[in-house]
Design a protein around this motif. Structure first.
Motif, mmCIF file in Angstrom:
data_model
loop_
_atom_site.group_PDB
_atom_site.id
_atom_site.type_symbol
_atom_site.label_atom_id
_atom_site.label_comp_id
_atom_site.label_asym_id
_atom_site.label_seq_id
_atom_site.Cartn_x
_atom_site.Cartn_y
_atom_site.Cartn_z
ATOM 1 N N PRO A 423 0.948 -1.151 -0.085
ATOM 2 C CA PRO A 423 0.111 -0.051 -0.021
ATOM 3 C C PRO A 423 0.917 1.405 -0.069
ATOM 4 C CG PRO A 423 0.054 -0.879 1.991
ATOM 5 C CD PRO A 423 0.620 -1.907 1.207
ATOM 6 N N SER A 424 1.996 1.301 0.292
ATOM 7 C CA SER A 424 3.032 2.360 0.307
ATOM 8 C C SER A 424 3.362 2.808 -1.063
ATOM 9 C CB SER A 424 4.064 1.969 1.387
ATOM 10 O OG SER A 424 4.961 0.799 0.823
ATOM 11 N N ALA A 482 -12.645 0.478 -1.555
ATOM 12 C CA ALA A 482 -11.282 0.319 -1.952
ATOM 13 C C ALA A 482 -10.453 1.368 -1.413
ATOM 14 C CB ALA A 482 -11.165 0.178 -3.585
ATOM 15 N N LEU A 483 -11.083 2.707 -1.204
ATOM 16 C CA LEU A 483 -10.299 4.008 -0.715
ATOM 17 C C LEU A 483 -10.117 3.467 0.944
ATOM 18 C CD1 LEU A 483 -11.748 6.897 -2.588
ATOM 19 C CD2 LEU A 483 -9.357 6.229 -2.574
ATOM 20 N N TRP A 484 -11.036 3.034 1.406
ATOM 21 C CA TRP A 484 -10.750 2.689 2.847
ATOM 22 C C TRP A 484 -10.177 1.653 3.373
ATOM 23 C CZ3 TRP A 484 -12.656 -1.365 6.005
ATOM 24 C CH2 TRP A 484 -12.603 -1.173 7.241
ATOM 25 N N VAL A 485 -10.130 0.389 2.340
ATOM 26 C CA VAL A 485 -9.318 -0.700 2.599
ATOM 27 C C VAL A 485 -7.844 -0.350 2.383
ATOM 28 C CG1 VAL A 485 -8.553 -2.894 1.765
ATOM 29 C CG2 VAL A 485 -11.003 -2.360 1.988
ATOM 30 N N ARG A 486 -7.602 0.583 1.380
ATOM 31 C CA ARG A 486 -6.124 1.021 1.270
ATOM 32 C C ARG A 486 -5.680 1.915 2.161
ATOM 33 N NH1 ARG A 486 -2.322 0.914 -2.744
ATOM 34 N NH2 ARG A 486 -1.260 2.759 -2.870
ATOM 35 N N SER A 487 -6.751 2.852 2.762
ATOM 36 C CA SER A 487 -6.024 3.503 3.884
ATOM 37 C C SER A 487 -5.825 2.881 5.129
ATOM 38 C CB SER A 487 -7.170 4.544 3.918
ATOM 39 O OG SER A 487 -6.840 5.641 5.060
ATOM 40 N N VAL A 488 -6.582 2.019 5.490
ATOM 41 C CA VAL A 488 -6.468 1.421 6.653
ATOM 42 C C VAL A 488 -5.443 0.577 6.666
ATOM 43 C CG1 VAL A 488 -7.455 -0.504 8.199
ATOM 44 C CG2 VAL A 488 -9.063 1.551 7.286
ATOM 45 N N ARG A 489 -4.990 -0.133 5.399
ATOM 46 C CA ARG A 489 -4.130 -1.073 5.315
ATOM 47 C C ARG A 489 -2.536 -0.440 5.303
ATOM 48 N NH1 ARG A 489 -2.710 -3.873 1.064
ATOM 49 N NH2 ARG A 489 -1.654 -5.283 2.207
ATOM 50 N N ARG A 490 -2.661 0.851 4.774
ATOM 51 C CA ARG A 490 -1.482 1.682 4.883
ATOM 52 C C ARG A 490 -0.978 1.793 6.191
ATOM 53 N NH1 ARG A 490 -0.269 5.060 0.333
ATOM 54 N NH2 ARG A 490 0.519 6.728 1.573
ATOM 55 N N VAL A 678 -7.388 19.525 5.239
ATOM 56 C CA VAL A 678 -6.600 19.928 6.356
ATOM 57 C C VAL A 678 -6.032 18.649 6.813
ATOM 58 C CG1 VAL A 678 -8.120 21.676 6.996
ATOM 59 C CG2 VAL A 678 -8.435 19.413 7.787
ATOM 60 N N CYS A 679 -6.541 17.299 6.501
ATOM 61 C CA CYS A 679 -5.765 16.036 6.873
ATOM 62 C C CYS A 679 -5.012 15.607 5.842
ATOM 63 C CB CYS A 679 -6.708 15.097 7.609
ATOM 64 S SG CYS A 679 -7.612 15.852 8.932
ATOM 65 N N ARG A 680 -3.821 14.881 5.995
ATOM 66 C CA ARG A 680 -2.908 14.563 4.892
ATOM 67 C C ARG A 680 -3.209 12.989 4.813
ATOM 68 N NH1 ARG A 680 2.854 12.855 4.586
ATOM 69 N NH2 ARG A 680 3.285 12.948 2.503
ATOM 70 N N ARG A 681 -3.306 12.461 6.062
ATOM 71 C CA ARG A 681 -3.507 10.961 5.893
ATOM 72 C C ARG A 681 -4.757 10.553 6.558
ATOM 73 N NH1 ARG A 681 2.571 8.577 8.093
ATOM 74 N NH2 ARG A 681 3.825 9.398 6.396
ATOM 75 N N GLN A 682 -5.030 9.211 6.194
ATOM 76 C CA GLN A 682 -6.292 8.512 6.727
ATOM 77 C C GLN A 682 -7.502 9.365 6.212
ATOM 78 O OE1 GLN A 682 -5.506 5.611 7.993
ATOM 79 N NE2 GLN A 682 -3.310 5.966 7.548
ATOM 80 N N ARG A 683 -7.425 9.729 5.059
ATOM 81 C CA ARG A 683 -8.856 10.640 4.646
ATOM 82 C C ARG A 683 -9.964 9.726 4.717
ATOM 83 N NH1 ARG A 683 -5.750 13.887 0.039
ATOM 84 N NH2 ARG A 683 -4.681 15.472 1.465
ATOM 85 N N PRO A 684 -9.891 8.385 4.116
ATOM 86 C CA PRO A 684 -11.280 7.823 4.002
ATOM 87 C C PRO A 684 -11.558 7.172 5.619
ATOM 88 C CG PRO A 684 -9.835 6.890 2.494
ATOM 89 C CD PRO A 684 -8.966 7.967 3.181
ATOM 90 N N VAL A 685 -10.615 7.499 6.596
ATOM 91 C CA VAL A 685 -11.096 7.113 7.855
ATOM 92 C C VAL A 685 -11.694 8.201 8.409
ATOM 93 C CG1 VAL A 685 -10.543 6.240 10.250
ATOM 94 C CG2 VAL A 685 -9.641 4.957 8.262
ATOM 95 N N LEU A 686 -11.134 9.472 8.468
ATOM 96 C CA LEU A 686 -11.455 10.858 8.960
ATOM 97 C C LEU A 686 -12.247 11.355 8.639
ATOM 98 C CD1 LEU A 686 -7.922 11.947 9.891
ATOM 99 C CD2 LEU A 686 -9.209 10.778 11.067
#
Length: 982
Positions: A423-424, A482-490, A678-686
């Motif tokens: 995922p990276s 897919a976006l959520w899965v990829r974000s969480v797996r990162r 405003v958030c750089r990471r974990q956007r599909p979670v936040l």
């Protein structure tokens, strides 16, 4: 492993690679089992349709249809001609049709059950006999004892003692509880083998060429045997041969009879043949894909059992590719390579990659994903017609429950697909987030067009636009997943000792199944009626104020959104509020469990702040909305209640509530876009976290807006309603919460994607390595993280409590439609069916509408419209023709402005008479026309002429007929006088 004839590729296996642990084994086994299950489900579901086709062709089915079903259906319309309410009449007709078709459906289900049982029995028999499938050629001469129907020889004797000892030692090291029965194929000169056998009785058949290799290349001999033992170790032999047996049984018992019946002329026989061809090709290719994965799995495991890790790569690199079959020798070499790619064995290059990098076995291909979607869709669609017929009044619930496993399969397949991807790496993003969801969607959409049900039932075939809507929404749901899965797996990617911070793969997949599976099922269940995808059942207008163009347009657009059936059914479940919480709570709780606290570097604080700001802005907008309405709309428009001329009219309080829901949705969309920026990471979670906070505050804003409207007297409600209680939540809080969440989620998805695009284009994602944003979690005090717990827990608890509290209010949407009684008029006689009863002869002839008056409520004021025109013709065969011509109109005056009702065109209908009441059924439009209601120069109603009739009370004389409502309970007021024409 098998070897054929042909030219060896001569691949250099290189130096012995390291032997990685087979950590991907359980995941791969689960994924293969899922595909096996989908393949079996598709075959069995297609068998249901095939046996239905066979049943419909039986003489007994034809007799049952002609003698019992058809006469019963013919009695439905006359029996319901006396029901005044159109909706009650439609529901009653549906219930009576179900009762008429019930005997046929029960016999059909029994026939299908017997066919499925026979198919399964044949499959089990074939599976039990599968040890005798391979090599059924002639028996060689000599004194060897061969099993009957087989050319295989049991490996025994003193001369093979050393070989048997070696084989048993390999089986023991493979962890098998029981050593296989070792057989030899004396006709196979290749150096391969085959693993098969029944449960508890494993078998391995070795080619005679492999025994020669025992003396010449012991390491290569062991490598081949380990590969076959790996199949038994994974316990995939039984599932493989059972699936093959089921497919052969399906072809013999269901497919072949269906094909033979399809050859006779009928409705679109070519369409059915194409559907059968698509099913056969898809199932065959899916089976080969599973078998190739099974081979890679065995290669990787056998490779780990080899001490020097060089024998199996050397053997595999020497296999011929493409494997030339005698039947395919005429094909060019390029075509042979293409055909080999979809065969049962992978290429040597692919097998070598599986040994050096076992994780790549989990990499799901785009074509494999499309095939999975096609198979899952075929299985679902082929069961839909029978399920809808069997569940009758509960068809909505039955079809949704039927689609639930389908939705879970799609969600699980997509959530587990990127397991082999890093995922990276940005190079995998397009594949994981776009290509795989698009492939899965393409397969699902294709299944709607090529299922056997679609080939046989063309009445409800979707249009091109409906296909597009179905595919776009399905793709949007899968892209979000897919976006959520990829974000969480990162977050799970190790960056150092103990750095794994995200949920485990099993938790991730289960969460995806729980959240997205039911949503996909709901969407597919509504798509069975494709008209609901592109139209709204209620074309609403304001009860008062239709002459105000922008207000009428706003009312119509809001009603289209509020009464859009797929969204309405999703809103009538706890899925959206619960899912909205789970998609951010599961990753964050997992992070807190693994690290001991919630890290502000994850952007949780920022997401909470953005959500709170958007929610407070929604509250402020709710306060301002009543003032805006009071300034923009006159008092007569802002009336709280009052009947209208049409049933689709909405009063001002309803429009006000829907307007606030739209405003709250816009602020939830703003929260989603702001969080992305405003958030750089974990956007599909936040983003769901921010939307959750905004939704909770937005629900509070609904009551603030309602209380403000009462206090500033926006409507004509009685005085004294303003006070603290006007701002407090009531018993409908859960309903309003569901509405706010549903509208907000729909608006937040495109807003979040748009915000991500803006952030990418503006370069906001570019940060210097080691910046404060990257390393904030290192120096942040623990107490600041602890403060986040109540800020996260409060909105989560409120949203989950609202979801649970709304279940009683959701139930009426899903319960079976009540059936209205259909009493005959007045005296209780059955006025519908008797063949010896005739209509009142006084009515026969042609009549002119000399006077007509009806009471309507226009712009909140009751009016009597009067007029006339047109003709009514009662025929002896029980047919009535109503011809409005061009001059039927009724008129009145409202505040000095004319109100005119005008109708054109003609309709026909069957009529029945009894006890002074006329009942109608079988309405059709003979000549298209238009029905309009105008206030001055403004159209209040303008629609195509429809053939809708309700029962009338009548009195008939030689020269005149007077029509009026059959009872005061109908709620309508009208009178019509017909004068006989000479």
């Amino acid at each position: 492993m098998t070897a054929g004839t042909g030219t060896a590729t001569g691949i250099d296996p290189g130096p012995p690679p390291p032997a990685p642990d087979d950590v991907t084994g359980p995941s791969l086994r689960a994924r293969t089992d899922l595909r096996f299950a989908v393949l079996v489900a598709a075959v069995l579901a297609s068998s249901v349709v095939a046996f239905s086709v066979v049943w419909a062709a039986l003489p007994s089915a034809e007799r049952l249809s002609q003698r019992q079903v058809s006469p019963c259906l013919a009695r439905i319309d006359p029996a319901t001609a006396w029901i005044t309410d159109a909706l009650d009449r439609a529901n009653t007709r549906t219930a009576m049709a179900n009762a008429c078709e019930r005997p046929y459906i029960r016999h059909e289900i029994g026939w299908i059950a017997a066919g499925i049982a026979a198919e399964v029995a044949v499959a089990l028999l074939l599976y039990a006999l599968h040890p005798w499938w391979p090599r059924t050629g002639r028996r060689p001469a000599g004194r060897l004892r061969l099993p009957r129907w087989s050319g295989k020889v049991r490996l025994s004797g003193d001369e093979n003692a050393d070989v048997l000892k070696e084989l048993d030692a390999l089986a023991d090291r493979a962890g098998l509880s029981r050593s296989p029965l070792w057989l030899v194929d004396p006709y196979a000169t290749t150096a391969g083998g085959r693993a098969y056998g029944l449960p508890g009785r494993p078998r391995v058949c070795l080619d005679v060429g492999l025994l020669i290799r025992y003396d010449l290349d012991l390491a290569g001999f062991r490598a081949v045997v380990r590969h076959e033992l790996a199949h038994h170790h994974h316990r995939d032999v039984g599932r493989t041969y059972l699936t093959i047996a089921l497919w052969r049984s399906f072809v013999a018992t269901a497919l072949a009879p269906c094909v033979l019946l399809s050859l006779y002329p009928g409705e679109k026989p070519a369409y059915r043949m194409v559907a059968l061809a698509v099913l056969s090709a898809t199932a065959y290719l899916a089976r080969n894909t599973i078998l190739r994965t099974r081979e890679l799995h065995a290669d990787a495991l056998a490779h780990t059992w080899d001490a020097d890790r060089s024998a199996l790569p050397r053997v595999v690199s020497g296999l011929p590719w493409p494997p030339v079959r005698t039947a395919w020798r005429w094909l060019p070499a390029a075509w042979l390579r293409r055909v080999a790619r979809i065969g049962t064995h992978p290429s040597p290059e692919r097998r070598l990659e599986a040994m050096t990098d076992p994780a790549q076995r989990l990499r799901t291909g785009v074509w494999e994903t499309a095939g999975l979607g096609l198979l899952a869709g075929l299985a679902l669609d082929n069961l839909s017609l029978l399920t809808g017929n069997a569940t009758e009044r509960f068809a909505t619930v039955g079809l949704t429950l039927l689609a639930l496993p389908y939705g879970v399969v799609l969600a699980v397949a997509l959530a587990s697909a990127p397991n082999a991807s890093n995922p990276s790496r940005r190079s995998n993003a397009a594949r994981d987030v776009l290509l795989l969801p698009a492939a899965l969607t393409a397969g699902v959409v294709g299944s709607r067009a090529f299922s056997l049900v679609a080939a046989d039932v063309t009445v409800m075939a979707p249009t091109l636009g409906q296909y597009a809507v179905f595919g776009i929404v399905n793709l949007a749901l899968l892209v979000q997943l897919a976006l959520w899965v990829r974000s969480v797996r990162r977050r799970r990617t190790p960056t150092g000792p103990g750095a794994a911070r995200g949920p485990r793969t099993g938790t991730l997949v289960v969460t995806a199944a729980v959240v997205w599976g039911p949503l996909l099922a709901l969407w597919h269940a509504r798509a069975w009626d494709p008209s609901t995808l592109t139209t709204s059942p209620l074309h609403a207008v304001p009860a008062v104020g239709r002459t105000i163009g922008w207000y009428a347009a706003l009312t119509g657009r809001l009603a289209d959104a509020a009464f859009y059936l797929p969204l309405a059914f999703a809103r009538a479940t706890p899925l959206l509020p619960t899912g909205l919480v789970l998609v951010w709570a599961v990753p964050l709780m997992s992070a807190g469990r693994r690290r001991g606290f919630l890290a502000p570097s994850q952007g949780v604080g920022r997401a909470l702040a953005v959500g709170a700001a958007a929610g407070l802005a929604a509250v402020v907008a709710g306060i301002a909305l009543p003032y805006a309405a009071r300034g923009a709309l006159p008092p007569e428009v802002r009336r709280a209640s009052g009947p209208s001329a049409v049933s689709e009219a909405l009063s001002f309080p309803v429009v006000h509530a829907q307007t606030y829901l739209a405003v709250a949705a816009l602020f939830q969309a703003a929260a989603a876009a702001g969080t992305v920026l405003v958030c750089r990471r974990q956007r599909p979670v936040l983003v769901p976290l921010a939307v959750t906070v905004t939704a909770v505050l937005g629900t509070l804003g609904f009551y603030v807006s309602r209380g403000t409207s009462r206090c500033v007297a926006v409507t004509d409600l009685a005085a004294g309603v303003c006070g603290p209680r006007a701002f407090l939540p009531d018993a409908d809080t859960a309903v309003h919460l569901h509405e706010v969440v549903a509208w907000g989620v729909v608006a937040a998805v495109p807003a979040g994607l748009l915000g991500a695009a803006v952030a990418a284009l503006s370069g906001s994602r570019r940060r210097r390595p080691g910046s404060m944003a990257e390393t904030a979690h290192v120096d942040t005090p623990r107490r600041r993280s602890v403060l986040l717990a109540p800020a996260l827990g409060l909105p989560a608890v409120l949203l989950l409590a609202g979801a649970a509290a709304g279940i009683p209010d959701d139930y009426p949407v899903w319960r079976a439609t009540p059936v209205a009684a259909s009493p005959p008029p007045l005296n209780g006689r059955g006025a519908s069916a008797s063949s010896d009863r005739k209509n009142d002869p006084c009515l026969l002839g042609t009549w002119r509408v000399s006077a007509a008056r009806q009471r309507l409520r226009v712009e909140g004021s009751p009016l009597w419209l009067t007029g006339g025109g047109g003709t009514w013709t009662f025929r002896p065969d029980g047919t009535l023709v109503v011809d409005h011509g061009e001059n039927f109109s009724e008129a009145a005056t409202l505040n000095g402005r004319p109100v005119v009702l005008h109708a054109t065109g003609s309709v026909s209908v069957h009529f029945l008479t009894a006890d002074g009441v006329i009942g109608y059924y079988g309405e059709t439009v003979r000549r298209p026309g238009e029905l309009t209601v105008r206030l001055g120069g403004t159209y209040l109603v303008r629609q195509e002429l429809t053939a809708g009739f309700t029962p009338d009370h009548y009195t008939c004389t030689e020269r005149a007929v007077r029509l009026s409502p059959p009872s005061s309970a109908t709620g309508s007021s009208y009178e019509m006088t017909l004068t006989r024409l000479p």
